[in-house]
Structures are given as structure tokens and as C-alpha cells.
Enzyme design. Structure first.
Site, PDB file in Angstrom:
ATOM      1  N   HIS A  71       0.815  -1.231   0.000  1.00 26.35           N
ATOM      2  CA  HIS A  71       0.000   0.000   0.000  1.00 26.35           C
ATOM      3  C   HIS A  71       0.846   1.279   0.000  1.00 26.35           C
ATOM      4  O   HIS A  71       0.296   2.373  -0.172  1.00 26.35           O
ATOM      5  CB  HIS A  71      -0.925   0.038   1.223  1.00 26.35           C
TER       6      HIS A  71
ATOM      7  N   HIS B 291      -6.604  -6.955  -0.586  1.00 30.70           N
ATOM      8  CA  HIS B 291      -6.697  -5.514  -0.847  1.00 30.70           C
ATOM      9  C   HIS B 291      -5.911  -5.153  -2.108  1.00 30.70           C
ATOM     10  O   HIS B 291      -4.874  -5.762  -2.390  1.00 30.70           O
ATOM     11  CB  HIS B 291      -6.139  -4.728   0.345  1.00 30.70           C
TER      12      HIS B 291
HETATM   13 ZN   LIG Z   1      -4.486  -6.957   2.664  1.00 32.44          ZN
END
Ligand SMILES: [Zn+2]
Length: 303
Positions: free
Chosen positions: A121, A160
Site C-alpha cells: 500500500h 486488498h
Molecule cells: Zn491486505
């Protein structure tokens, strides 16, 4: 045999009580590795030059300066630094670079980096989603810029979207980036229309509750043909295990056997040269079982 890179310093990245990305995850990973034939190696502290291939120096300096003497510093809603966080993050970088070196130089076919914090991320100048540095992107750049490979690919099967990896490699025409992820879900990006500057990004959103069968279908129909056409010399994996049915943060309903199947298919690519790095996975038993499945295949295929 599979190379596994780890270090005691990964336990020095401590998050506040109740945080899902916690030190105890390392023991769960160790349980998953128990019984496998692994060549265990120290994840070295990464080189600043490797970080600077994807992050500007001012960002590296900002993270380093934010490390607290005690307690925690907070970088965003869910991203924390403890006194040991900088070393841990730099060893996650060093681990993937050492793993890439070993696999590119032919010392091993497969490698796994059992490190934390995760990385996928982290954007160019933004720490977010428990992540500080874009480790898998740094590994890809190491393969391209240091070793002179011309085509690599990253598959991110964390539940994600790998927004950070996508951001860091948006303009990188030598690296295909594939992310499958639950949508809608944090961080909100990862639509199929997001294709990268060279149409080298492939985003594969999956619906909550869609399960392992939907994952297998879309990988067989879309992802594997695209990767075969790309023809990578090295495959990197952002191995998050939070798509597991027992994970508290998401609901894709995969099982450990789905990770086994997916890993086996991925090892058919890139001449079997595969470097994997830990991302998410927050139910400790599911994490242990999923790591056993994933790294178990890397061990079989690494012989
Ligand atoms: Zn994740």
C-alpha cells in the site's frame, strides 16, 4: 527446498494493542513453515539505493525522522511506527532484494520473505495501510536495474488492491503488475480501467463472498494468459493471505487449498523463478495454514 528470508528485527515493529498487523503474525508464519525444508537466511538491512528506485530521498528521511524513541508515532489512520519499525522495514527491503539476487543468479528457484511490515500500500511519498516502503516494487526494480532483466511480473493476491505497487510502477514498462482483490474494499482503487502508462497493469476485482471458484475462473480465463503473453523472466508475488475465509478484514472466502492451487499455477510461469513476500493475513490460524500451502508449493517447485 525454498529459500526463506527472515530476521528477529521483524518482531521489533510493534503496533498498538488490538492492531491486526501484529508481531504474533510472525509466529503463525513460523508454524506454517514448520515441516517444510527451508534454507533459512537472514534478511539483511536493505540498501538505501534500492529504496530510492521507487521512493524519493525526502520520503525515506521523513519516515526515519518520524520513528519514536518510545511508544508509537502514527503516519495515517492505521499505520504506526515503533522504535524498531525502521530497521524492520529496511530488512523487509533487504530480504526481497537478497531473494531476488539468489533467484536471478540461479542459486535457488524459489524464495519467500517472511517479513513485516507489509509494503504493497505504500505509495511514492505516502505510508498507508500498515505499509512503509513498497517492498515488492523495490524487488522488481532490483531485478530490472541491478540485474538487467528486461521483463518481470508481479502478482498481488492480497485481498486488498496493491495501490502502492501500482503507483510506484505506473510508468514502468518492463514490469507487468497484476492485482486481484475484493472490491469494494480498502483502499478503494484497483478498477479494471486503471491500466498503467504502458497498459501493463491488470486489475482483477472480485466480489465479496465470491470464493475460490471465482478466483480460479478469472485467473484461468484472464490472468494466466496475460502473464504467459508477457513472458516474464522472474515472477514476484505479493503474498497476502487475507482473502482467506477466516480473515477478519475481508470476505473473499478463499481456503488454504486455493493458495496451493494458485501458487502451483504461478510456478509454471517465468521458468519457475518465483520470489514471494508476505503482505497481509490477520487470522493467525488461517495465516499459518495458508503459508504452509503457499510456501509448501514453493518448496516442492524449488527443488
Ligand atoms: Zn491486505
Amino acid at each position: 527446498m525454498v529459500l526463506v528470508f527472515t530476521d528477529a528485527a521483524f518482531a521489533g515493529h510493534v503496533t498498538p494493542p488490538g492492531h491486526p498487523e501484529r508481531v504474533e503474525r510472525l509466529a503463525a508464519v513460523d508454524r506454517g513453515l514448520a515441516g517444510l525444508t527451508v534454507d533459512l537466511r537472514e534478511a539483511p538491512v536493505g540498501a538505501v539505493a534500492d529504496v530510492l528506485r521507487v521512493h524519493p530521498a525526502r520520503y525515506l528521511d521523513r519516515v526515519k525522522a518520524a520513528v519514536p524513541v518510545g511508544g508509537w508515532a502514527q503516519l495515517d489512520g492505521d499505520t504506526f511506527l515503533s522504535p524498531g519499525s525502521f530497521e524492520a522495514a529496511m530488512r523487509a527491503v533487504g530480504g526481497i532484494c537478497a531473494a531476488v539476487d539468489a533467484v536471478v543468479l540461479g542459486e535457488a528457484k524459489t524464495a519467500f520473505v517472511a517479513g513485516r511490515p507489509p509494503g504493497h500500500h505504500a505509495e511514492r511519498e505516502t505510508a498507508m495501510g500498515f505499509c512503509l516502503f513498497g517492498t515488492v516494487a523495490i524487488g522488481a526494480k532490483r531485478a530490472l536495474d541491478h540485474h538487467g532483466l528486461s521483463r518481470v511480473a508481479i502478482v498481488d493476491f492480497d485481498v486488498h488492491h496493491g495501490n502502492g505497487t501500482q503507483d510506484l510502477l505506473w510508468d514502468e514498462g518492463r514490469c507487468m503488475f497484476v492485482s486481484s482483490h475484493q472490491m469494494p474494499l480498502y483502499p478503494g482503487t484497483g478498477r479494471p480501467e486503471e491500466r498503467g502508462a504502458h497498459e501493463q497493469v491488470l486489475n482483477v476485482p472480485l466480489r465479496a463472498g465470491s470464493g475460490g471458484a471465482a478466483m480460479r475462473e478469472v485467473y484461468e480465463r484472464v490472468v494466466f494468459p496475460a502473464l504467459e503473453a508477457w513472458g516474464p523472466e522472474l515472477l514476484l508475488i505479493s503474498a497476502g493471505f487475507d482473502a482467506h475465509a477466516d480473515d477478519p478484514l475481508a470476505g473473499l472466502e478463499w481456503q488454504a487449498d486455493d493458495y496451493r492451487w494458485l501458487t502451483d499455477q504461478l510456478c509454471d510461469l517465468a521458468g519457475g523463478r518465483v520470489v514471494s513476500t508476505l503482505e497481509g493475513g490477520y487470522d493467525l490460524d488461517a495465516l499459518a495454514a495458508s503459508v504452509a500451502a503457499h510456501v509448501g508449493v514453493l518448496e516442492e517447485r524449488g527443488r
